[in-house]
Design a protein around this motif. Structure first.
Motif, mmCIF file in Angstrom:
data_model
loop_
_atom_site.group_PDB
_atom_site.id
_atom_site.type_symbol
_atom_site.label_atom_id
_atom_site.label_comp_id
_atom_site.label_asym_id
_atom_site.label_seq_id
_atom_site.Cartn_x
_atom_site.Cartn_y
_atom_site.Cartn_z
ATOM 1 N N GLN A 1 77.227 -0.780 18.618
ATOM 2 C CA GLN A 1 77.447 -0.217 19.959
ATOM 3 C C GLN A 1 78.284 -1.170 20.813
ATOM 4 O O GLN A 1 79.238 -0.765 21.473
ATOM 5 N N SER A 2 77.916 -2.456 20.774
ATOM 6 C CA SER A 2 78.586 -3.455 21.611
ATOM 7 C C SER A 2 80.048 -3.613 21.208
ATOM 8 O O SER A 2 80.937 -3.698 22.061
ATOM 9 N N LYS A 3 80.290 -3.640 19.883
ATOM 10 C CA LYS A 3 81.678 -3.805 19.400
ATOM 11 C C LYS A 3 82.536 -2.634 19.858
ATOM 12 O O LYS A 3 83.673 -2.812 20.306
ATOM 13 N N GLU A 4 81.979 -1.433 19.761
ATOM 14 C CA GLU A 4 82.751 -0.237 20.138
ATOM 15 C C GLU A 4 83.011 -0.206 21.651
ATOM 16 O O GLU A 4 84.095 0.153 22.105
ATOM 17 N N LEU A 5 82.014 -0.613 22.417
ATOM 18 C CA LEU A 5 82.175 -0.619 23.885
ATOM 19 C C LEU A 5 83.199 -1.671 24.308
ATOM 20 O O LEU A 5 83.991 -1.460 25.223
ATOM 21 N N LYS A 6 83.203 -2.784 23.607
ATOM 22 C CA LYS A 6 84.161 -3.855 23.893
ATOM 23 C C LYS A 6 85.577 -3.327 23.648
ATOM 24 O O LYS A 6 86.476 -3.523 24.467
ATOM 25 N N LYS A 7 85.737 -2.618 22.530
ATOM 26 C CA LYS A 7 87.046 -2.043 22.174
ATOM 27 C C LYS A 7 87.476 -1.003 23.215
ATOM 28 O O LYS A 7 88.643 -0.895 23.564
ATOM 29 N N PHE A 8 86.507 -0.284 23.734
ATOM 30 C CA PHE A 8 86.772 0.747 24.763
ATOM 31 C C PHE A 8 87.259 0.089 26.057
ATOM 32 O O PHE A 8 87.937 0.705 26.869
ATOM 33 N N GLY A 9 86.898 -1.188 26.244
ATOM 34 C CA GLY A 9 87.386 -1.927 27.417
ATOM 35 C C GLY A 9 86.398 -2.031 28.559
ATOM 36 O O GLY A 9 86.809 -2.183 29.714
ATOM 37 N N VAL A 10 85.087 -1.977 28.239
ATOM 38 C CA VAL A 10 84.115 -2.129 29.337
ATOM 39 C C VAL A 10 84.264 -3.524 29.947
ATOM 40 O O VAL A 10 84.599 -4.484 29.244
ATOM 41 N N ARG B 1 65.461 -13.012 21.429
ATOM 42 C CA ARG B 1 66.007 -13.404 20.113
ATOM 43 C C ARG B 1 66.937 -12.322 19.553
ATOM 44 O O ARG B 1 67.980 -12.617 18.986
ATOM 45 N N VAL B 2 66.546 -11.063 19.749
ATOM 46 C CA VAL B 2 67.395 -9.967 19.284
ATOM 47 C C VAL B 2 68.723 -9.996 20.047
ATOM 48 O O VAL B 2 69.802 -9.875 19.463
ATOM 49 N N ILE B 3 68.630 -10.170 21.349
ATOM 50 C CA ILE B 3 69.853 -10.205 22.165
ATOM 51 C C ILE B 3 70.715 -11.401 21.748
ATOM 52 O O ILE B 3 71.942 -11.297 21.652
ATOM 53 N N TYR B 4 70.064 -12.513 21.428
ATOM 54 C CA TYR B 4 70.804 -13.691 20.964
ATOM 55 C C TYR B 4 71.607 -13.322 19.706
ATOM 56 O O TYR B 4 72.807 -13.602 19.617
ATOM 57 N N ASP B 5 70.942 -12.677 18.746
ATOM 58 C CA ASP B 5 71.616 -12.318 17.486
ATOM 59 C C ASP B 5 72.783 -11.368 17.736
ATOM 60 O O ASP B 5 73.821 -11.471 17.107
ATOM 61 N N VAL B 6 72.589 -10.435 18.663
ATOM 62 C CA VAL B 6 73.642 -9.444 18.945
ATOM 63 C C VAL B 6 74.851 -10.141 19.580
ATOM 64 O O VAL B 6 75.983 -9.984 19.126
ATOM 65 N N VAL B 7 74.592 -10.932 20.613
ATOM 66 C CA VAL B 7 75.718 -11.540 21.343
ATOM 67 C C VAL B 7 76.442 -12.548 20.460
ATOM 68 O O VAL B 7 77.673 -12.636 20.466
ATOM 69 N N LYS B 8 75.686 -13.273 19.643
ATOM 70 C CA LYS B 8 76.289 -14.240 18.706
ATOM 71 C C LYS B 8 77.296 -13.524 17.806
ATOM 72 O O LYS B 8 78.366 -14.049 17.499
ATOM 73 N N GLU B 9 76.956 -12.339 17.392
ATOM 74 C CA GLU B 9 77.778 -11.571 16.453
ATOM 75 C C GLU B 9 79.059 -11.033 17.094
ATOM 76 O O GLU B 9 80.081 -10.910 16.440
ATOM 77 N N ILE B 10 78.982 -10.707 18.375
ATOM 78 C CA ILE B 10 80.152 -10.063 18.995
ATOM 79 C C ILE B 10 81.060 -11.022 19.755
ATOM 80 O O ILE B 10 82.136 -10.644 20.188
ATOM 81 N N ARG B 11 80.639 -12.280 19.932
ATOM 82 C CA ARG B 11 81.472 -13.232 20.688
ATOM 83 C C ARG B 11 82.627 -13.714 19.854
ATOM 84 O O ARG B 11 82.501 -13.908 18.669
#
Ligand code: FAD
Length: 317
Positions: free
Chosen positions: A286-295, A307-317
């Motif tokens: 979801q985050s990758k697609e929203l980033k591409k959309f330009g949010v 911890r979950v949020i940490y894993d998600v943000v680590k992956e998309i940065r």
């Protein structure tokens, strides 16, 4: 610094977090322990939710009951000031109509202004637990738009006391709530959007959305807002699904749909760890697609799951 200034100066998609005040009885260290690992991602701002008091009945020794008003999660303004001081990061306190008279609101805004907090997310709040529908306080606000107008007045140095001339201007950046899947009380999405537009026309600087699990709902919402002439930044609110119970709790409490692919995968999972892994992967996509959309910002509701949020943000940065 204001949320809108962060957005204006950004070279890439920003990240922000949202936390709840801890339950009464816990210390500020609960907040720091929660946020410490997430600060690695240099969030542009951190939101702190507001929780109104609840009416409770405490049994006395003679068998009768005492009616008491209890705030289980006090401290929103103080937590914002503490986080700002501790991490040197901007904070966004949530401010609600529920339980506040206009004078209470004015006092809260004065406190925020004195503390150097220049952002507020202005909301109506839900009905109190013992009420069927939202009831404003006597001499309080019935809708977020009315509270918003009071904040705008303070931006212009206008206080409730008419004899205050040339009052100090509290220059808040004002956020407001938007609902990609419609606010549950609105008769339809179009009417809800008209009320959202009224909040923007009254002075809201940006919109922060309710959580959603299907990005298409967000994309359609942004398109509908733009067609209606709402041109402020729209920040998606994002939450990970981390346990099976949420398949029924999230739709019931937040009035959001869980996409079939996600609910099927979660229902098939055998352990809590598996559900958390599915929820993490879903949020990463979801985050990758929203980033591409330009949010402009990816705003994560961390609610007990840093911890979950940490894993998600680590992956998309
Ligand atoms: P409003 O904008 O006032 O809208 C409420 C309803 O009234 C909608 O159905 C709208 O269509 C309708 N409406 C609006 N204006 C009018 C009008 N003039 N006449 C008739 N109808 C109108 N709650 C908390 O208690 N604490 C929090 O910290 C908190 N944080 C939140 C953060 C986000 C990002 C979001 C999306 C919600 C949050 N909430 C919080 C929940 C929120 O308070 C509830 O969803 C509440 O029911 C509506 O708040 P609102 O600000 O959207 O209200």
């Amino acid at each position: 610094m204001k949320v809108t200034d962060h957005i204006a100066q950004a070279k890439d998609t920003l990240v922000s977090f949202e936390i709840l005040p801890p339950l009464k009885g816990k210390t500020i260290n609960t907040i720091y322990n929660h946020l410490d690992p997430l600060m690695e991602f240099k969030p542009s701002f951190i939101n702190v939710t507001y929780h109104r008091s609840e009416t409770m009945f405490k049994k006395k020794t003679d068998g009768t009951f005492d009616k008491v008003e209890v705030r289980k999660r006090p401290g929103t303004v103080a937590i914002c000031a503490a986080i700002k001081n501790h991490y040197n990061v901007d904070t966004v306190p949530h401010l609600i109509c529920g339980g506040f008279t206009k004078r209470d609101t004015e006092d809260a805004l004065i406190d925020l202004s004195f503390l150097g907090i220049d952002n507020v997310l202005v909301l109506r709040g839900d009905a109190a637990k013992n009420e069927a529908n939202f009831e404003p306080e006597p001499n309080g606000h019935a809708y977020a738009v009315d509270l918003l107008k009071q904040v705008v007045n303070m931006k212009n140095g206008i206080y409730l006391e008419e004899d205050i001339k040339n009052g100090g201007k509290a220059d808040f950046c004002i956020g407001t709530a938007g609902y990609p899947e419609k606010h549950f009380e609105a008769p339809n999405l179009n009417t809800d959007l008209l009320f959202l537009k009224a909040k923007v026309d009254a002075g809201a600087d940006y919109i922060m959305t309710q959580m959603f699990f299907d990005n298409q709902k967000f994309f359609d919402f942004v398109k509908a807002c733009r067609e209606m002439g709402i041109d402020v930044p729209i920040i998606p609110g994002l939450k990970p699904l981390t346990n099976k119970k949420q398949l029924t709790v999230l739709p019931k409490v937040f009035h959001v749909d869980i996409p079939t692919d996600l609910s099927n995968a979660v229902m098939k999972a055998k352990t809590d760890e598996e559900v958390e892994q599915i929820g993490t992967e879903w949020l990463i996509q979801q985050s990758k697609e929203l980033k591409k959309f330009g949010v402009p910002v990816l705003h994560y509701y961390t609610l007990g799951k840093p911890r979950v949020i940490y894993d998600v943000v680590k992956e998309i940065r």
